[in-house]
Scaffold this active site. Structure first.
Site, PDB file in Angstrom:
ATOM      1  N   LYS A  84       7.318  -7.097 -11.325  1.00 48.04           N
ATOM      2  CA  LYS A  84       6.384  -7.021 -12.456  1.00 48.04           C
ATOM      3  C   LYS A  84       7.102  -7.274 -13.773  1.00 48.04           C
ATOM      4  O   LYS A  84       6.578  -7.943 -14.662  1.00 48.04           O
ATOM      5  CB  LYS A  84       5.702  -5.656 -12.452  1.00 48.04           C
ATOM      6  CG  LYS A  84       4.810  -5.447 -11.224  1.00 48.04           C
ATOM      7  CD  LYS A  84       4.433  -3.995 -11.074  1.00 48.04           C
ATOM      8  CE  LYS A  84       3.598  -3.738  -9.843  1.00 48.04           C
ATOM      9  NZ  LYS A  84       3.468  -2.291  -9.558  1.00 48.04           N
TER      10      LYS A  84
ATOM     11  N   GLY B  48      -4.393   0.613  -6.448  1.00 43.45           N
ATOM     12  CA  GLY B  48      -5.638   1.105  -5.865  1.00 43.45           C
ATOM     13  C   GLY B  48      -6.674   0.006  -5.826  1.00 43.45           C
ATOM     14  O   GLY B  48      -6.631  -0.937  -6.621  1.00 43.45           O
TER      15      GLY B  48
END
Lengths: 439, 439
Positions: free
Chosen positions: B213, B310
């Protein structure tokens, strides 16, 4: 709009208003010319300006720019592709200029929160009818890309709640009051000397600036403009340093929050001081910083914290909008295709629910607590805790503070209770009532 | 790409990978169909899918969708306008599919951080050469619109530093270790049971996921891809609950941070555990939450906090990218026009500076502190504080911890000092070294 679709020629800007933000935009475009060209695919070039006083020293050179005494004349300059409105104010020159530009099919970038909050529906229609983008990232929370986050970053999600700390002046004042124990008037006077508050502070400290921003955020979040006058707006003048102190003892801090939620029965939207738990992320946002919080069905809770004002952050937001125009990547005003749906009216405050903090000034004699408790019981308001500080040893005042914290109750019941408490003979001053935000 | 420019027909999607995120995207597009159409100006319609097992119950109905056993076949489906890659992994099916789609001129939306971090430059070239947008908001920090914030919200500004808490698994483990005093292995095992950590946790706990990231964020912030292998990457396995406890005594918390800065002499980029002041905003970001921080010349410091993983948050980010495509508002991979500039190589760790926390295990006898201090002095490392906790009364171990905190020093000097301290006979275990971030 041929100049807009050509990707090699510079995007030519006419800037109205050369205060700190206007000068900041000119400085930023010069300082970051290389990276702006690389990112936008073309240069941004300021070609014309308008302001009240041509002679004023702003630390920028205006020699090569066309000057207009009348801002609206920028629209008629055939070599101005985009109007940048940095005059401010919901009426007068700013409004005339923005309307004229949109009617002429010229894109507009503005930092004017009052204009958008009060005239958003009409301006959105002008923008749609004339295919002229209207961008306003700098109108809400300065350097925080709140508009883009809601309109594009969360475009897939159903926003349930939006708001936050939207006025840096109030947040600064409340932070210094908490840290130093000084009262509102003293801290405000110091903030004025430091340039953190205006000579006439009412737009900030009475909550209007935060309300303008909240109306814009709610319009974006819920895809429909909001009737500004339907918002409930309170400021921070009534908050005493004693309240910050009692709040701390109870595990809270006090923040001026703008909050809007779309409930099944309608829109709840208000600007009020709130007690927030001292360990909540928003409680940590201090000084002139702003924070925008969103809650949405899939993404959950999001908080962005940054500088809500100042030449640099605001210039960054204005110029990001200009890059969107240069890239040809603009979105409609409320993030949805324009419709003639009427603006959303907020529910009356009395339709809401909440828990409350009350500070009363009462006579220092037995029976007072019984009287106050009886009123709350009669109004159906349930008490969670009570605090009656022992007066300092050298104080001989017959009046003492009494702090009450309620459980969740209806605003209507609370309003009723406060009216009745005020009328009690043992209560010697108007109660201070502050909402408690528990999530 | 006629289907992309038509604003009335639905944008037809082919989704590869039907894990929790893939199923989440299908559910979101169904649940929010009304507002997606209003915002995008057209409907999003899933028409084809590919996954390993057609029979698996995912809580979604696949009956009306075309099924492909081979994901790459989605590209050849003439009625698929956009490929949504949710398979994961830097190689194999995911890479083949994305490359084939871009070569065919089909836009791609992906949540694949490893693919972008390792093959970003080649994919950016394919995207530019074939005018096929490649969007990857979900690849960094889940529901936080970090990519859009940097690539568009801060497009006008010069980014100086970017990073933050980029791995929710590590942040969860460190939070629970701090709150419960449990050790790494115990908390990891519990996190695995709760589904917060993978059966093979190394991608998360050894820092690789955060590094993927960080490489993407740095590429966007600095407008140029970053050589992934040049990043310095540490995980959290070596952190003991004792470190969290000592950090607290010193006024700090421990977070795994990815940080990249563009200095005059080059790029500094690393993922390491860090001590951060307990009152710093990033110290408050606990549990599975992520936070992305940017520092830029005009906008100043910005922090966005939200859910980094999620099904819901990731589906929200994937679908926001799809809305950008439906709106025709896409930006190039690194936010600047494609060039063949080579990828940025990060400076070696030894070129950096910092303050450090060291935990040693030493023999419990006089003279130890003198020996260690002498090494630090010889290496030019200046001590700020030292802590030698008194052993608990019932402990009879001959080994005791010794905590050292240094002033700002060079990484090279510190590496030298640690090597020499390790070699001291009084030091009985490898030192734990943690950087201190003071801003």
């Amino acid at each position: 709009m041929s100049a807009l679709s050509s990707s090699s020629s510079p995007l030519r800007l006419g800037i109205a208003g050369l205060g700190t933000v206007g000068a900041g935009v000119i400085k930023l475009i010069e300082a970051n010319a290389d990276l702006i060209s690389a990112r936008a695919g073309r240069a941004l070039k300021v070609v014309a300006v308008s302001a009240r006083n041509r002679k004023q020293d702003r630390g920028i050179c205006l020699d090569t720019l066309r000057w207009y005494d009348n801002a609206a004349d920028l629209v008629n300059d055939a070599e101005v592709d985009v109007i940048v409105e940095l005059i401010g104010g919901a009426e007068g020159t700013a409004r005339t200029l923005v309307e004229a530009a949109l009617k002429a099919g010229k894109p507009v970038v503005t930092a004017n929160k009052a204009l958008l909050a009060l005239h958003g529906p009409a301006l959105a229609k002008l923008s749609a009818d004339n295919a002229a983008p209207l961008l306003f990232e700098a109108a809400v929370a300065g350097g925080i890309p709140a508009i883009k986050t809601v309109r594009e970053g969360l475009a897939a999600d159903r926003l349930e709640r939006i708001g936050g700390i939207l006025n840096g002046t109030c947040n600064y004042i409340l932070t210094v009051m908490r840290e130093t124990g000084q009262d509102f008037a003293t801290v405000l006077a110091d903030a004025q000397k430091l340039g953190y508050a205006e000579a006439d502070p009412s737009t900030d400290v009475d909550g209007w600036d935060a309300a303008h921003k909240l109306a814009i955020l709610a319009g974006l979040a819920f895809g429909q403009p909001v009737v500004f006058d339907s918002l409930h707006v309170e400021g921070i003048r009534q908050i005493g340093s004693a309240d910050l102190d009692f709040a701390r003892k109870l595990g809270y801090r006090i923040k001026l929050l703008g909050l809007a939620s779309l409930r099944e029965d309608g829109l709840e939207a208000r600007v009020t001081p709130c007690l927030v738990r001292e360990d909540a992320p928003i409680a940590q946002v201090d000084g002139v910083f702003n924070a925008v919080v969103t809650e949405s069905a899939f993404a959950g809770r999001l908080m962005i914290e940054g500088r809500g004002a100042g030449a640099g952050p605001t210039a960054s937001a204005v110029t990001a909008d200009l890059i969107d125009i240069a890239r040809g990547k603009t979105v409609s005003v409320w993030g949805v295709e324009h419709s003639d749906k009427p603006a959303l009216q907020a529910l009356p405050l009395s339709a809401g629910k909440g828990a409350f903090y009350l500070r009363l000034l009462v006579e220092d004699r037995p029976g007072v607590i019984a009287d106050v408790s009886a009123v709350l019981r009669d109004c159906g308001v349930s008490l969670r805790s009570m605090l009656q500080p022992t007066p300092a040893r050298n104080e001989t005042t017959p009046h003492v503070p009494l702090i009450l914290v309620t459980h969740q109750t209806s605003e209507a019941a609370m309003q009723d209770a406060v009216t009745r408490i005020k009328a009690l003979s043992v209560v010697t001053a108007s109660p201070v009532v502050i909402r408690i935000e528990t999530d």
